[in-house]
Scaffold this motif. Sequence first.
Motif, short mmCIF file in Angstrom:
data_model
loop_
_atom_site.label_atom_id
_atom_site.label_comp_id
_atom_site.label_asym_id
_atom_site.label_seq_id
_atom_site.Cartn_x
_atom_site.Cartn_y
_atom_site.Cartn_z
N TYR A 88 9.34 0.12 -7.15
CA TYR A 88 7.88 0.00 -7.19
C TYR A 88 7.48 -1.30 -7.87
N ILE A 89 6.54 -1.98 -7.24
CA ILE A 89 6.03 -3.23 -7.80
C ILE A 89 4.51 -3.13 -7.87
N SER A 90 3.97 -3.46 -9.04
CA SER A 90 2.52 -3.47 -9.22
C SER A 90 1.98 -4.85 -8.85
N GLY A 124 0.84 -1.18 0.00
CA GLY A 124 0.00 0.00 0.00
C GLY A 124 0.89 1.24 0.00
N GLY A 125 2.02 1.13 -0.66
CA GLY A 125 3.04 2.17 -0.59
C GLY A 125 2.77 3.41 -1.40
N THR A 126 1.63 3.46 -2.09
CA THR A 126 1.30 4.67 -2.85
C THR A 126 0.11 5.42 -2.26
N GLY A 127 -0.47 4.89 -1.19
CA GLY A 127 -1.57 5.58 -0.52
C GLY A 127 -1.04 6.72 0.34
N TYR A 128 -1.94 7.36 1.08
CA TYR A 128 -1.54 8.53 1.87
C TYR A 128 -0.49 8.18 2.92
N VAL A 185 1.62 1.59 -10.33
CA VAL A 185 2.82 2.39 -10.07
C VAL A 185 2.47 3.86 -10.35
N PRO A 186 2.77 4.78 -9.43
CA PRO A 186 2.41 6.17 -9.65
C PRO A 186 3.21 6.81 -10.77
N ALA A 187 2.65 7.86 -11.37
CA ALA A 187 3.35 8.58 -12.44
C ALA A 187 4.60 9.25 -11.90
N GLU A 188 4.52 9.75 -10.68
CA GLU A 188 5.67 10.38 -10.04
C GLU A 188 6.18 9.45 -8.94
#
Length: 214
Positions: free
Chosen positions: A45-47, A8-12, A35-38
Amino acid sequence: MARITVVGGTGYAGSNIVREAASRGHQVTAIARTVPAETIDGVTYISGDVLDPAVVQRAAAGADVVVAALSPRGTLEGKLVGVVRELTAAAQAAGARLGVVGGAGSLLVAPGGPTVAETDGFPDAFKPEAAEMAAILDDLHASDAALDWFYLSPAGGFGAWAAGEHTGTFRLGGDLLLVDDEGNSTISGADYAQAFVDEIERPAHRRQRFSVAY
């Protein structure tokens, strides 16, 4: 340097923890559905979907610390307890420490209760989420004594709607909701992440829930 995998490494909360850990030189992997754009420099990052058992096993493989930064919303609504149970088993099998981004709903507003979620002003819409996060904490308390875990509950006013600033100054507590002199309970995402990574670097709450607020 620790090898830290944030599920959950792209959440808040997760992205703040990833950024803080990477800034301190840790080897950080972030797992999320997309994977985030930035991206953050130095982070892998792993999807992947945590509802896939193979993704859960991959999260624990080679990690010193596995972070569950997930919320029981969307596809995880009603399923997060089971996902964290799988993460817990995978972390223990891998010999990794488990860190959980907890909720504030299970914190006590006074010694002996009630919990925040049991108070009259707590929104009905958030009660199922609070119940799931409380159940995860119950599971951890009942887990095998060999499992090294911690669960960090944020202040009541914690979220992307109140991102705040990185002050580096905050208080740590236990099972009671921390409030300031005016009765407010807040913490920024960056300061929450600092407290979280501090615990990774200098363990002080093994097999414990603790809390953070201004």
